[in-house]
Structures are given as structure tokens and as C-alpha cells.
Design a protein around this motif. Structure first.
Motif, mmCIF file in Angstrom:
data_model
loop_
_atom_site.group_PDB
_atom_site.id
_atom_site.type_symbol
_atom_site.label_atom_id
_atom_site.label_comp_id
_atom_site.label_asym_id
_atom_site.label_seq_id
_atom_site.Cartn_x
_atom_site.Cartn_y
_atom_site.Cartn_z
ATOM 1 N N UNK A 105 5.036 -106.147 83.058
ATOM 2 C CA UNK A 105 6.192 -105.530 82.969
ATOM 3 C C UNK A 105 6.182 -104.216 83.509
ATOM 4 N N UNK A 106 7.369 -103.623 84.154
ATOM 5 C CA UNK A 106 7.268 -102.375 84.860
ATOM 6 C C UNK A 106 8.531 -101.543 84.341
ATOM 7 N N UNK B 150 11.243 -106.461 85.178
ATOM 8 C CA UNK B 150 10.980 -107.191 83.774
ATOM 9 C C UNK B 150 9.839 -108.062 83.569
ATOM 10 N N UNK B 151 9.428 -108.172 82.205
ATOM 11 C CA UNK B 151 8.187 -108.960 81.971
ATOM 12 C C UNK B 151 8.016 -110.303 82.708
ATOM 13 N N UNK B 152 6.877 -110.632 83.225
ATOM 14 C CA UNK B 152 6.920 -112.028 83.720
ATOM 15 C C UNK B 152 5.451 -112.187 84.184
ATOM 16 N N UNK B 153 4.977 -113.501 84.786
ATOM 17 C CA UNK B 153 3.897 -113.781 85.320
ATOM 18 C C UNK B 153 3.978 -113.432 86.634
ATOM 19 N N UNK C 53 2.797 -109.003 73.421
ATOM 20 C CA UNK C 53 2.717 -107.408 73.212
ATOM 21 C C UNK C 53 3.402 -106.747 74.622
ATOM 22 N N UNK C 54 3.229 -107.337 75.797
ATOM 23 C CA UNK C 54 3.517 -106.706 77.192
ATOM 24 C C UNK C 54 5.126 -106.808 76.857
ATOM 25 N N UNK C 55 5.617 -107.890 76.607
ATOM 26 C CA UNK C 55 7.262 -108.183 76.413
ATOM 27 C C UNK C 55 7.564 -106.989 75.410
ATOM 28 N N UNK D 56 6.467 -94.136 86.992
ATOM 29 C CA UNK D 56 6.590 -95.557 86.723
ATOM 30 C C UNK D 56 4.974 -96.016 86.186
ATOM 31 N N UNK D 57 5.377 -96.908 85.224
ATOM 32 C CA UNK D 57 4.490 -97.225 84.230
ATOM 33 C C UNK D 57 4.562 -98.880 84.346
ATOM 34 N N UNK D 58 3.366 -99.634 83.669
ATOM 35 C CA UNK D 58 3.380 -100.757 83.352
ATOM 36 C C UNK D 58 2.630 -101.125 82.279
ATOM 37 N N UNK D 59 2.963 -102.082 81.556
ATOM 38 C CA UNK D 59 2.200 -102.863 80.473
ATOM 39 C C UNK D 59 1.567 -103.961 81.076
ATOM 40 N N UNK D 60 0.357 -104.425 80.952
ATOM 41 C CA UNK D 60 -0.115 -105.596 81.845
ATOM 42 C C UNK D 60 -1.125 -106.518 80.650
ATOM 43 N N UNK D 61 -1.372 -107.693 81.033
ATOM 44 C CA UNK D 61 -2.478 -108.400 80.705
ATOM 45 C C UNK D 61 -2.946 -109.366 81.495
ATOM 46 N N UNK D 62 -4.427 -109.528 81.716
ATOM 47 C CA UNK D 62 -5.056 -110.418 82.580
ATOM 48 C C UNK D 62 -4.890 -111.635 81.925
ATOM 49 N N UNK D 63 -4.688 -113.054 82.694
ATOM 50 C CA UNK D 63 -4.741 -114.258 82.118
ATOM 51 C C UNK D 63 -3.421 -114.890 81.891
#
Length: 123
Positions: free
Chosen positions: A107-108, A95-98, A77-79, A116-123
């Protein structure tokens, strides 16, 4: 704990269109539209993203070191959301990445006004 976060914009119609389309996968819509300010989210009782023409009528400027981070449900979903933002007119800011091994994937991007915004997920 957060009620809403506000981003200054130069064009309300463009900002509302950008964010309602970008956040539609979360069920977000314009919850309040006061002309120079609009609140976008799932309900007025949940955290929202607000866009506004600055009250002082000066041009909006992105904050140096400021960023809004929006949680995603998965790396996929981040991607997906990052690419959607780019397609809607955002620019890449990472770009999306660990980012932290086994801890943080993100991803920023910058919206059409440079926020500036980001989508993220922990783990």
C-alpha cells in the motif's frame, strides 16, 4: 545495512507527531531530536526514519522516483497501517493490494509533505 533514511519536511512538530504515531505499532519513538532533525525508530542501533528541515533552508521536495518502503508482518498489518496513515493526514498513492501474485502485497501513501512511502509484505 541501512542506518537511516531522511525525509525533508516543512514542519518538524507535525512530522514528529505523524511518524511517531504512525510507527508506534513498531515500538518507534523519537530517538534523537536535534531541533531541525529528528530520528525515529526503536533504538539508535537499528534502522531509523529521520525527518529534517533541509540544511540549505530551501523548501523540502519529495524525490521523483524516491520512496521509503517499510516492512509489515502481514497483509492485515499493511491494511491497518495504510489506513492509519490516511487517518493521520497522509494521501493515497495506491490502496492496499496484491501487486505481484503470491509475491508482494503493498500500500502506498504520501505524508503531509508529499514524501512517498509504502508498507509491504512479501508472500
Amino acid at each position: 545495512m541501512i542506518g537511516y533514511v531522511t525525509l525533508g519536511v516543512s514542519d518538524m512538530e507535525r512530522a514528529k507527531a505523524f511518524y511517531t504515531e504512525l510507527l508506534s505499532d513498531f515500538g518507534a519513538t523519537v530517538q534523537f531530536d536535534g531541533g531541525r532533525i529528528a530520528m525515529i525508530g526503536k533504538s539508535m542501533a537499528e534502522p531509523m526514519l529521520s525527518v529534517c528541515i533541509p540544511y540549505n533552508e530551501e523548501p523540502p521536495t519529495p524525490g521523483n522516483g524516491s520512496m521509503v518502503a517499510l516492512p509489515a508482518s502481514s497483509k492485515a498489518q499493511v491494511d491497518e497501517l495504510y489506513h492509519k496513515a490516511i487517518k493521520l493526514g497522509a494521501t493515497c498513492d495506491g490502496e492496499p493490494g496484491q501487486r505481484i501474485p503470491d509475491m508482494f502485497y503493498g500500500a502506498y501513501f504520501r505524508d503531509p509533505d508529499g514524501n512517498k512511502l509504502a508498507f509491504f509484505v512479501f508472500g
